[in-house]
Design an enzyme around this catalytic site. Sequence first.
Site, PDB file in Angstrom:
ATOM      1  N   ILE A   5      33.976  55.160  23.704  1.00 31.75           N
ATOM      2  CA  ILE A   5      33.598  56.215  24.767  1.00 31.75           C
ATOM      3  C   ILE A   5      33.233  57.515  23.843  1.00 31.75           C
ATOM      4  O   ILE A   5      33.792  57.793  22.682  1.00 31.75           O
ATOM      5  CB  ILE A   5      34.944  56.781  25.588  1.00 31.75           C
ATOM      6  CG1 ILE A   5      35.250  55.613  26.530  1.00 31.75           C
ATOM      7  CG2 ILE A   5      34.854  58.163  26.328  1.00 31.75           C
ATOM      8  CD1 ILE A   5      34.223  55.721  27.856  1.00 31.75           C
ATOM      9  N   GLU A  27      49.784  36.581  31.734  1.00 32.28           N
ATOM     10  CA  GLU A  27      49.081  35.562  30.760  1.00 32.28           C
ATOM     11  C   GLU A  27      50.258  35.086  29.781  1.00 32.28           C
ATOM     12  O   GLU A  27      51.086  36.031  29.278  1.00 32.28           O
ATOM     13  CB  GLU A  27      47.894  35.791  29.847  1.00 32.28           C
ATOM     14  CG  GLU A  27      46.709  36.396  30.378  1.00 32.28           C
ATOM     15  CD  GLU A  27      45.960  35.565  31.446  1.00 32.28           C
ATOM     16  OE1 GLU A  27      46.175  34.332  31.305  1.00 32.28           O
ATOM     17  OE2 GLU A  27      45.196  35.982  32.309  1.00 32.28           O
ATOM     18  N   GLY A  69      44.324  48.680  21.229  1.00 29.74           N
ATOM     19  CA  GLY A  69      45.155  48.734  19.732  1.00 29.74           C
ATOM     20  C   GLY A  69      46.166  49.631  20.479  1.00 29.74           C
ATOM     21  O   GLY A  69      46.971  50.335  19.519  1.00 29.74           O
ATOM     22  N   CYS A  71      46.411  39.551  37.787  1.00 26.87           N
ATOM     23  CA  CYS A  71      46.256  39.055  39.395  1.00 26.87           C
ATOM     24  C   CYS A  71      47.032  40.343  40.131  1.00 26.87           C
ATOM     25  O   CYS A  71      47.739  41.136  39.451  1.00 26.87           O
ATOM     26  CB  CYS A  71      46.669  37.949  39.488  1.00 26.87           C
ATOM     27  SG  CYS A  71      45.786  36.412  38.597  1.00 26.87           S
ATOM     28  N   LEU A 119      42.418  37.000  39.428  1.00 26.08           N
ATOM     29  CA  LEU A 119      41.257  37.168  38.558  1.00 26.08           C
ATOM     30  C   LEU A 119      41.445  35.952  37.690  1.00 26.08           C
ATOM     31  O   LEU A 119      42.272  35.835  36.818  1.00 26.08           O
ATOM     32  CB  LEU A 119      41.561  38.528  37.926  1.00 26.08           C
ATOM     33  CG  LEU A 119      40.548  38.844  36.697  1.00 26.08           C
ATOM     34  CD1 LEU A 119      39.214  39.461  37.436  1.00 26.08           C
ATOM     35  CD2 LEU A 119      41.019  40.131  35.873  1.00 26.08           C
TER      36      LEU A 119
END
Length: 632
Positions: free
Chosen positions: A291, A80, A367, A2, A53
């Site tokens: 990617i 979180e 990672g 957020c 969010l």
Amino acid sequence: MCGINGIFLKHTDNINISNVVSSMNIKLAHRGPDDNGIWVNDSQSLALGHTRLSILDLSKAGHQPMHDAHSKNAIVYNGEVFNYRILNSKFLSDEAFHSHSDTETILKLYNKFGVKMLEKLNGMFAFAIWDNTKEELILARDRSGKKPLYFTEMNGNFSFSSELKALFELPYIKKEIDDKVLYDFLTFNTVAAPHTMFKGISKFKPGHYMIVTRDGIKTYESYNDLKHRDIEFSSEKELEDLVFNKLEESVKLRMISDVPVGAFLSGGVDSSAIVALMRNNTSNQIKTFTIGFENQPNYNELKYADKISKRYDTDHFIKTVTPNDLLDFIPKITDIYDEPQADTTAIPIYFISQLAKKENIKVVLNGDGPDELFSGYSNYERYVKTYDYYKLANRAPKFVKNITNEVIGRIKPDSPLSEMAERLMHNQDFYWPGAGGMKEGVKNNLLSREFKAQINGHSSYNYVQELKQDYLEFLGGQEFDYINWLCYSGYRQAVTEKFLFRADRLGMANSIEARSPFLNHEMVQLALSIPGDYKIKNGINKYILKKALERILPNEILYRKKMGFNLPIREWAKDTIVNSVKNNITQFNKDTNLFNLDEVNTQLNALKKGNERYTNSVWTIYFLMNWYKKWF
């Protein structure tokens, strides 16, 4: 993930704080596109703002700012807390909850334990709590600094935000470059806490909390208990188990979400391990993202990512970046980076986050971290081997060091060897953590006399010395371990100041929350306490981690040559960057008086002719010019 911000007026001011915080929220809308809110206290001295969010408790019950009706305390929170359910059960079982969000857990823990509750949190966060009874504002940031937080006391008021661009909405903010910070930025390509590029605005230190009253900042200190601890293990296999079990626990905790969780998958050891452990902990669909670069096989790991995807049954998505994609994006990066970071390796994070958003994923695991924590870079091994020779050379008389520096400077100017000779002459460490930007000799040739006079002898080596002192305090009297010095400084510099910054900014530009299981603070504690001999062994970097992962990953992944998330910036963008600097450097220098234009042109011409020695230097100039144009 957020956005948070707020203003605490210390005196009566002609500011409509509700309107100003609303403007700040708008600047953070990309961080929280699902909801937003403002809360103002009864005396109109404090306003808190939030953009949301939604990841845990998607209902309106998770709305912020969150206000506790009983205590009258309020919170804005970004991040979180992964162990919140455990904390609810252990400490708050007698409490009545009105939501299923970790926000309410933090607020209730504060009501019960005060700032001591910070020690119990396992997660990534930045938050502000208004203590109505004490009339104090409490702010805190997680131990690694995964979630950003900035503050200022300009105009006698205390203001804070997740991003600098929101603070710029305040009518009393004056944007002025900090010359010494800029000088260091040219070396490290990033800005380390507590500094920002702007005088009077600070970056909140990771692992710290702050208490603010009407009289100003009352307390600002660390709650982080990161220090060397002796690890008990009777065999290498037992150490492998300790590492594996802690990583598995970290992944499991970071999969807690009320929306689907995906993963960034390069096909390397670290991201592959995360995907394997995700699959071990769920039978649900897992979306993975990678990617590739058009016609650039030396930069592609697509076949390895594909093998891991098939092995662990993920829905795999690939974004092939073209030269036009890169050239279109490069000018936009300064719109995202209100704090400068001239790191080209960050750019792929934007494209992979964009891909995840397209597939309706809000949360991804990555990672980040183990190459620093477990010594995964081949140059770490070279540094270890060079260290003993450098110590011997450092015993030479001063006149020998001076002559050596002068001779090498003439034969190989601006080379790594000349840089080592100069450090030797000044009795400096030969290893400068994160110094991937301009070499000191190159930098000082580039800078104007006027700018060098302004910084008054300031040395970028000061930052290295501060990190070294922090490492000695971390050891607490234990024997100096050079490999772990590389790991500790890599964690503090590359991970905290670079990787987490780019993951946050480039992820949030696409409203994506990135979670890093390797950076669980308990994992960091374990990794930095493992003896260095278990990190580089038998010529294998990241040895103990790779041994621990043999139970879930094939040797083809574990022991192949490392690549990482890089991009073909030289191949695709060299001409664009060189021409842009040529066309704009004169005006930039009129505004800043920063550079020696003759030396800039020398480097541009050399790079144009194929001398790649100045690639980093010219990219840094290019980035800095565009960043300055955007924010001044």
